[in-house]
Design a protein around this motif. Sequence first.
Motif, short mmCIF file in Angstrom:
data_model
loop_
_atom_site.label_atom_id
_atom_site.label_comp_id
_atom_site.label_asym_id
_atom_site.label_seq_id
_atom_site.Cartn_x
_atom_site.Cartn_y
_atom_site.Cartn_z
N HIS A 171 6.25 -0.46 2.28
CA HIS A 171 5.95 -1.32 1.14
C HIS A 171 4.63 -0.92 0.47
O HIS A 171 4.15 -1.62 -0.41
CB HIS A 171 5.88 -2.79 1.58
N ASP A 172 4.07 0.20 0.91
CA ASP A 172 2.81 0.69 0.36
C ASP A 172 3.13 1.61 -0.82
O ASP A 172 3.65 2.72 -0.64
CB ASP A 172 2.05 1.45 1.46
N ARG A 173 2.79 1.18 -2.03
CA ARG A 173 3.18 1.90 -3.25
C ARG A 173 2.55 3.29 -3.32
O ARG A 173 3.24 4.27 -3.65
CB ARG A 173 2.79 1.07 -4.47
N ALA A 174 1.26 3.39 -3.03
CA ALA A 174 0.58 4.69 -3.10
C ALA A 174 1.15 5.65 -2.05
O ALA A 174 1.34 6.84 -2.31
CB ALA A 174 -0.92 4.52 -2.90
N PHE A 175 1.45 5.13 -0.87
CA PHE A 175 2.02 5.92 0.22
C PHE A 175 3.38 6.50 -0.22
O PHE A 175 3.63 7.70 -0.07
CB PHE A 175 2.19 5.02 1.44
N SER A 457 6.68 -9.15 -3.52
CA SER A 457 5.81 -10.24 -3.07
C SER A 457 4.34 -9.82 -3.12
O SER A 457 3.47 -10.63 -3.43
CB SER A 457 6.19 -10.67 -1.65
N ARG A 458 4.06 -8.56 -2.81
CA ARG A 458 2.68 -8.06 -2.91
C ARG A 458 2.17 -8.21 -4.34
O ARG A 458 1.04 -8.62 -4.57
CB ARG A 458 2.60 -6.60 -2.47
N MET A 459 3.02 -7.87 -5.30
CA MET A 459 2.61 -7.96 -6.70
C MET A 459 2.45 -9.42 -7.13
O MET A 459 1.58 -9.74 -7.94
CB MET A 459 3.60 -7.21 -7.58
N GLN A 460 3.29 -10.32 -6.58
CA GLN A 460 3.11 -11.75 -6.85
C GLN A 460 1.74 -12.23 -6.36
O GLN A 460 1.04 -12.97 -7.05
CB GLN A 460 4.19 -12.57 -6.12
N ILE A 461 1.37 -11.79 -5.15
CA ILE A 461 0.09 -12.20 -4.57
C ILE A 461 -1.07 -11.62 -5.37
O ILE A 461 -2.08 -12.28 -5.60
CB ILE A 461 0.03 -11.78 -3.08
N LEU A 479 -3.70 0.78 -0.63
CA LEU A 479 -4.67 1.29 -1.61
C LEU A 479 -4.50 0.64 -2.97
O LEU A 479 -5.48 0.26 -3.63
CB LEU A 479 -4.54 2.81 -1.72
N ALA A 480 -3.24 0.49 -3.43
CA ALA A 480 -2.99 -0.10 -4.75
C ALA A 480 -3.48 -1.54 -4.81
O ALA A 480 -4.10 -1.97 -5.79
CB ALA A 480 -1.50 -0.02 -5.08
N LYS A 483 -7.33 -1.62 -4.80
CA LYS A 483 -7.85 -1.15 -6.09
C LYS A 483 -7.71 -2.22 -7.16
O LYS A 483 -8.60 -2.41 -8.01
CB LYS A 483 -7.10 0.12 -6.50
N ASN A 484 -6.59 -2.94 -7.14
CA ASN A 484 -6.33 -3.96 -8.16
C ASN A 484 -7.14 -5.24 -7.94
O ASN A 484 -7.48 -5.93 -8.91
CB ASN A 484 -4.84 -4.31 -8.19
N ILE A 485 -7.44 -5.57 -6.70
CA ILE A 485 -7.99 -6.90 -6.37
C ILE A 485 -9.49 -6.91 -6.13
O ILE A 485 -10.20 -7.80 -6.60
CB ILE A 485 -7.26 -7.47 -5.13
#
Length: 492
Positions: A171-175, A457-461, A479-480, A483-485
Amino acid sequence: MSIINVTDLTFAYDGSYDNIFEAVSFQIDTDWKLGFTGRNGRGKTTFLNLLLGKFEYRGRISSKTAFEYFPFEVKNMDSNTIDVIEEICPDYVHWEVMRELSLLEVSDDVLYRPFNTLSNGEQTKVLLAAMFLKEDSFLLIDEPTNHLDMNARKMVSDYLRSKRGFILVSHDRAFLDNCVDHILSINKTNIEVQKGNFSTWLQNKEMQDGFELAENEKLKKDISRLTMAARRTSDWSDKVEKTKLGTTNSGSDIDRGYVGHKAAKMMKRSKSLENRQQTAIEEKSKLLRNIENSEKLKLSQLELHTDRLAELSAIAVYYGEKRAAGEVSFCIDKGDRIALSGRNGSGKSSIIKLICGENLTYTGTLRRASQLKISYVSQDTSHLNGSLSGYALENNLDESLFKAILRKLDFSRIQFEKDMSDYSGGQKKKVLIARSLCEKAHLHIWDEPLNFIDVISRMQIEELLLEYSPTILFVEHDLAFRKNIATKIVEL
């Protein structure tokens, strides 16, 4: 190269009335590096187990390749690492083992140490290296990133990018973006395969969702307009038909043939409108089937009498004679979103526990604002069992709000009836997140909150934290997300 064909796959667990998969068909190439994505509970691990032949199913899975599952179950954790490698790949060649470990920057001295003395990152790297020694095998890699720090994730991702022939659940986007060339996604109604990395897939999905939403609105308006037009035409036809029974205003006879022809023509037009309406309804029914529900979450923090919530000065934490974290200094001010960063074993969790009030041995100075209330999310979910209702009562949560948050995080109502011990790893983490969002606090402290949690769900959080800007201290190796938060990063 060979092809894995999945045809009309249908599967449900014994005793369940709901199919996990229903008449699913697709094919994949064993040379592809596939990222496997989908919301928690959709059946990613179940599908891997079906490939491994662990369950009976309807339909057909055909392949000429052998499947291997990661993580490999090490039966004797006290064994030396070299013996664990031999258990995985009995005909290994020593120089090939050394080559793979070198690619993963693992020193060769681990080979002669007990496997249980290796760190989580070292264990993950050794098992991956050993499994890629098995020739002509297609690897099913199930969430290798959990509990890996950011450096280890980057190294494992680079390693996988150099390989071919695997399905990777992560579920790790950068990975994913760094190491896959196709995406296998479990949607609400089907499984599909797309060429590209995760970002490409997400961009395509957002475009498709946007098109379907616009088309759905257009068809809704068309259906409403056609319904009204058909009703008016039908009414006109009835009125004209009734005039066949009367006379004109001047008293002359009515041309009943003309009137009947006109009425029939209007009725035909009404039927045509109804057919067009039905076609529009059928087209509409094909839309929105795979649009994910990702409603906005809400959070309200308590106000405190001061802007400074906590201050650490030259803090070192000890367990007996061993120093777990050392010489840490930073402040937590209102509105800060602080990422606590560092390699595994650098003391991040110890610092968090100290701030939360655990009775740990430490040196230095820790100041906390008086009456500070903290909402804490732990890495550990092993204590979760029993019903959601009982958990809400035990933790003084508003049960309706608690379950409403879980619904927004894609819990189906049937999950509310299950024992929490039967939840997936991601669903258990969502329980802890939902509890934290229900709690009234001045400061939220989350220790690796996203382990096992799906990307949507990660993006919702993320959206929640960006919109409400709570004061939060967190450890997260995604990482994403970081970086965003993060507004500040404290490096240990």
